[in-house]
Structure formats: C-alpha cells, structure tokens
Design an enzyme around this catalytic site. Structure first.
Site, PDB file in Angstrom:
ATOM      1  N   HIS A   1      45.004  50.116  32.751  1.00  0.00           N
ATOM      2  CA  HIS A   1      45.061  50.127  34.219  1.00  0.00           C
ATOM      3  C   HIS A   1      46.444  49.646  34.640  1.00  0.00           C
ATOM      4  O   HIS A   1      46.879  48.560  34.259  1.00  0.00           O
ATOM      5  CB  HIS A   1      43.964  49.251  34.811  1.00  0.00           C
TER       6      HIS A   1
ATOM      7  N   GLU B   1      39.659  39.882  29.215  1.00  0.00           N
ATOM      8  CA  GLU B   1      40.051  39.812  30.619  1.00  0.00           C
ATOM      9  C   GLU B   1      40.726  38.470  30.895  1.00  0.00           C
ATOM     10  O   GLU B   1      40.274  37.427  30.411  1.00  0.00           O
ATOM     11  CB  GLU B   1      38.818  39.958  31.530  1.00  0.00           C
TER      12      GLU B   1
END
Length: 633
Positions: free
Chosen positions: A247, A418
């Site tokens: 991303h 994450e």
C-alpha cells in the site's frame, strides 16, 4: 533522474505540465494534484501579494487535489483520490509558500474516506520548513477531528497553524514520507558501502507499468557446503521473504524495512548468525508507481495490491505476478524451503505494533503458527497483544498471507506485521508515545532478533551457553559502569549515638528452682551445675509466659516454695556448705526440707540482665568469671 532523491520543498516537479496549463491551473500534467496554485481573496486579481498562499503537490508522493478560501484565514482542502479509483482518500502531502510573517490559517481536509482513525487519539499531521528540515508533529491543541454540519455531515480534519517566516516553504504530510527516490538513494549507498565483503545482492525483479524498478535484495552468506543440500535429506536452506510497501501511503512500513535491512547488513553478531544460516529475500517497495504518484492504496491501474494476489496478471499487476513467481520457484526448489512470508504495513486506526495471522484446521500447524507472534511480543516493548488477530476471512482472500498459506507448502508461516502511524502505549497502558523514524527502525531490529530467537526455540540454531555469552561480552557490565558524580557535594553528617540504658527488671514471678546436676531424679543442666526452671502456676501450661524452658519443673523442693529460701534453710539445718557442691555440679546427699509457708525473697545475683549493646568478648569472659566466683562463694 529517478535515482536521485529530490526535495519537494525545492519545487522540482516530477510531472510535466501541459503547454496549455496556466500558473493557476491544476491540469492533467499533475495527474489531479495542485501545481503552484495561488489562492487569492475574492475580488482580487493580478500579481499575488504576500499572504496569498500558494499550494503545490505536483511532486513525488504529493497529494492535494484542490484548495478553496472559505473565510478570512480558513481554507478547505480536498484530497485527490487514487488514480482510477475514487474510493480511497486519506494520504496527504503538500507544500505552502508565499506566506506572510505571523499569518494564521486554518486548514480543513474535508473529504477523508476513512472515519475510523487515530486523529482523536494522538495522531497529528507532520510539518517542516526549508529552514527547519526536520519533521515535527503538530500540537494536539491545534488539531481537531469532528463531524461537520457545514460539510454535509462528513468527518473533517482541521488544524491551525502560524507561519513565522516569510521566506520559508512549509510542507505538511500525514506521516514521514518515504519516496521511491529515497529508496533508490539508500540502496545505492549501502551497495557502495559493502565493498568486497558481499553481504547482499541487489537485483531488479521486474519493471513496473511506469518503468520503475522493483528491487530485490538477497541477504545471505551461506557457505558453498550448505548449498549442496537436498530437501529429501531435510538439509535444505531456509528462506525468509519480506515484502513492504504494498500500500503506497504506508510510509512507516518502509522505515521498518530500512531498519531491518540496516541491521542485517551490519556488523552485529546476531546479523552475522542470521546471514550465515538463512537467506533473506526482501522486496522493499512492491508498489513503486503508487508510491511515486502519492496514491493511498492502489497502483497506477487503481487496484488494491493486497487484494489481488490470487488474480495478479503480468499486464495489470506485473509486480505481484513477478513476486508470486519467485515464491513458487522457491517453494518447489529442492534446495530451499520458505519458512516465513512477512508483509510489512502501517496502521492508521490502532496504536502499537501487532501481527495478523491465519487459522488452520491442522491443530499442530496452528500451534506452530502462534510461536512467532508470542516471541515477537517478548522482544518488542511496543507490541500490543490485544490487537493480534488470526482469521480466515473471505474478504482477505487476496492478501499475501492468505495466498501463501493456501498456495504454498505447509511449512510456510505467513504474517502481516502492522505498525501504527501514531504511537504506542507505555508500560502504564494509558500514555501514548508517538513514533519517530528511529522508533520505526527499532521495530525492524526487533523483528531480526525475534527470528533468531524463533530458530533457537525450534532447535535449528544452538542456544549459546552462559559462559560463552559472558566471554563474548565486551566492556563492563551495566551495573559496573562508573557513575557520574554530581557537582553538588553533600555534607555527611555523623550518625547520632544510640541511647544506651539498662533494661528495667521486674521482680514479679522471678522464682527459680535449681535441681541437681548428678543426683537421681534431676536432669543434667546445660550450664553443667544448675538449671533454672520457672515453676508453673496452678492451671497454667508449660508454654505460658514470655520464656519457655525446655525441661519440666522437676525440683527437689516443693514448687510452691522459693528456691533461694529452700537453699538457705537447708544449709542452716544440715550445717554443711552446699554452695561448692552446687558449683561443682555434684551433691553427696539429698536434703528434703518441709517449709509450711513460702518466703518470697528477691534472688541473689544468680539472675542478671546483660545489655547486648555493651557486650564484647572481654566483657563476656569477665561476666562468666563473676558467675563462677559467685558460685564458689
């Protein structure tokens, strides 16, 4: 040109502006971003004056689609959506110049597509200027995130700012930008720095749709002997695959990846052990086009890169197609075995760092899958176990962790790591410490340490013994470093003398009975000549009182009589000196005396209280000699 890091504050636009575009236009040359747009108050035209802000996002990783003046000092800003996809609008990165000194403004970003974020929990935009090139977070008191009735009930991010220098160019961003050019410059630096000691190999895996490099770093120093292995003999080389920047807006993930690369190619002993035993395949930027264009999640074609791994095509997603082919080639090799596939991401809705994993029907594989997150939690103080999740959601079927667990071998552990765009909780669980670039680098180093601990846990690497660890330790221990002396010297006061006073003696119930040391019926004494025993009161037990003696009350005299009066009266009646006999611990005859009434007389110096504070070896001998002299008398 693409290999040189460019500073957006210098306004070197990476886009080509059309010949028909004016200075105030945000034409197609900027792919929807504003390019040197000057906002004038209503009714004014001509040359721009100081205080007429100039917005620019036509540079690498820039994103700002439109700016409007809605008040005397208030501006509404509209983010540009991803190319070919209007759904995602969250990343912003733009510059402002032509400001007036002490000019106050209020910026409203009015079209955020993600309402669940950390703006209400400590996340604030970053700002820097040409004279202060270091990124700084804005104060929480200047940032507001709310639902605005003036903007049709949409969520709005507002932040107030004061421009303090007229000549400066100010840049605002969601997080620390990490551009494609910066990655190329960093890879060039470490490639030139390694010299003859080849610790990694840099290659181009594939070219993107806009002809940008998708780099592949292979970090290993596995010997030639280890490479002549075979999967059938279970002596294969283990491979760890790291993917990053799927991303495009998740710039903190690139900082984590850089911290991992810097650690693995460095001189740390842990890095040396990992390079000599394992092979690292690292793709530091899997979506270079999206990063360059300033998109939020998608590539040039408007497709979410982490939802199309099972549908990747060499025409629309050549990056995914090439990475997927590399994974299948390694998985089918007889020499290599893929142990880990870790995808690095940044999260804008939760604090700390955490792991997403998969669920399996095989219980043993699922239990093995849980080991790495638990080890990582023990190494990373910013790890949040409550956010860790293992699922098999159908909506995530196109992600790399789901693709790896379904299409690759059962030995592969696929995770999504994450890290928060904001910060992490401290030990109290309430205070949030915001991340900076060094904090993201530390997460990458913790990842490398966890990999070493994992392979020691499953007995692939030997666990070093304690003497070996101590022998390799250099310098002093942490608790042996000399402490820095304070400049202020404190006067050491003398310790006050302890008050010394004699303990008060109570004569209540101090009657003592002396039994014989060698006579029949009397027990032997610990002192060799006599044994004091406190007589028991009627109805009381042998454990009552402040002192409990070991022997029972077996005296020749009646218990109700006073022992000293018994001894005196016996000496008078028999006419013999029993004091010496008592001092020698022997008596020739037992004397039985019946006295009708007890006589309560305080004892002679046979019972004394010794002050232990004044007791020394010489005084103890002196006290013993005084007792012996009293017995002879």
């Amino acid at each position: 040109m693409l290999g040189i890091a460019c500073d957006p504050l210098q306004h070197t636009s990476m886009y080509e502006r059309g010949s028909d575009d004016s200075e105030d236009s945000d034409g197609e040359g900027g792919l929807g971003n504003v390019s040197r747009v000057i906002i004038r108050p209503p009714g004014q035209s001509g040359k721009a004056k100081r205080g007429h802000l100039c917005f620019d996002a036509a540079f690498e990783t820039g994103n700002l689609g439109k700016a409007e003046l809605v008040g005397d000092f208030e501006y509404d800003l509209f983010l540009r959506p991803d190319t070919c996809n209007p759904r995602f609008r969250f990343w912003f990165n733009f510059t402002v110049d032509n400001v007036k000194q002490d000019q106050r403004v209020l910026f409203n970003i009015v079209n955020l597509s993600k309402s669940r974020n950390l703006f209400a929990s400590g996340l604030t935009p970053l700002v820097k200027s040409s004279s202060r090139p270091k990124w700084q977070r804005m104060s929480k008191r200047q940032v507001f995130f709310y639902r605005s009735a003036m903007h049709q009930g949409h969520y709005v991010l507002s932040f107030a700012f004061i421009f303090d220098k007229e000549e400066d160019v100010y840049q605002f961003a969601l997080a620390w930008p990490y551009s494609y050019s910066r990655l190329q410059s960093y890879l060039n630096v470490i490639d030139a720095r390694q010299g003859t000691d080849k610790r990694f190999t840099r290659s181009v895996l594939i070219k993107s749709l806009q002809n940008r490099n998708v780099d592949l770093l292979t970090i290993d120093q596995v010997t030639h002997k280890q490479r002549s292995t075979n999967r059938l003999d279970r002596s294969f080389i283990r491979v760890i695959v790291i993917l990053c920047r799927t991303h495009s807006s998740e710039a903190p993930a690139s900082h984590v990846c850089q911290g991992l690369i810097e650690f693995l190619v460095g001189n740390h002993p842990i890095a040396g052990v990992l390079r000599e035993n394992f092979v690292f395949k690292i793709v530091p930027m899997a979506n270079p086009d999206g990063v360059f264009l300033g998109n939020n999640r998608c590539n040039l074609m408007g497709q979410d890169m982490n939802r199309n791994w099972h549908l990747a095509s060499e025409f629309t997603q050549p990056e995914l197609h090439a990475i997927r082919g590399m994974l299948k080639e390694l998985d089918n090799s007889d020499t290599y075995q893929i142990d880990f596939v870790i995808d690095l991401h940044a999260n804008s809705s939760m604090h700390g760092c955490f792991v997403y994993g998969n669920t399996y029907e095989d219980v043993y594989r699922y239990e093995r899958h849980l080991v790495f997150p638990r080890l990582f939690a023990s190494n990373a103080p910013d790890y949040v176990a409550e956010h860790t999740m293992f699922n098999a959601d159908e909506r995530k079927a196109g992600s790399i962790r789901r693709f790896s667990c379904e299409r690759l071998s059962d030995t592969v552990n696929a995770y999504t790591l994450e890290v928060s765009m904001a910060g992490h909780f401290l030990r109290d669980g309430k205070t949030v410490a915001l991340y900076n670039e060094d904090g993201y680098y530390r997460v990458g180093r913790n990842l490398a340490r966890t990999l070493l601990q994992y392979y020691r846990f499953i007995n692939i690497l030997p666990v070093p013994l304690v003497p070996e660890v101590r022998g390799k330790r250099r310098g002093r221990l942490r608790n042996q470093h000399s402490r820095s002396r304070s400049k202020t010297r404190y006067e050491v006061k003398p310790r006050p003398k302890t008050p010394r006073c004699h303990a008060p003696i109570s004569y209540n119930n101090l009657s003592i009975c002396y039994d014989s040391g060698g006579g029949g019926g009397g027990g032997s004494s610990d002192e060799g000549g006599f044994s004091p025993v406190r007589p028991l009161a009627p109805g009381s037990s042998s454990f009552s009182g402040c002192r409990n003696y070991r022997r029972a009350a077996t005296a020749t005299c009646p218990a109700a009589h006073d022992q000293y009066s018994c001894y005196s009266l016996g000496a008078l009646k028999t006419g013999s000196d029993h004091g010496g006999a008592i001092g020698q611990g022997k008596r020739s005859a037992r004397v039985t005396i019946e006295v009708p009434l007890p006589v309560n007389v305080p004892p002679k110096p046979y019972l004394s209280i010794i002050d232990l504070n004044q007791l020394t070896r010489g005084s103890l001998k002196l006290k013993s000699s005084s007792f012996d002299g009293a017995d002879r008398r």
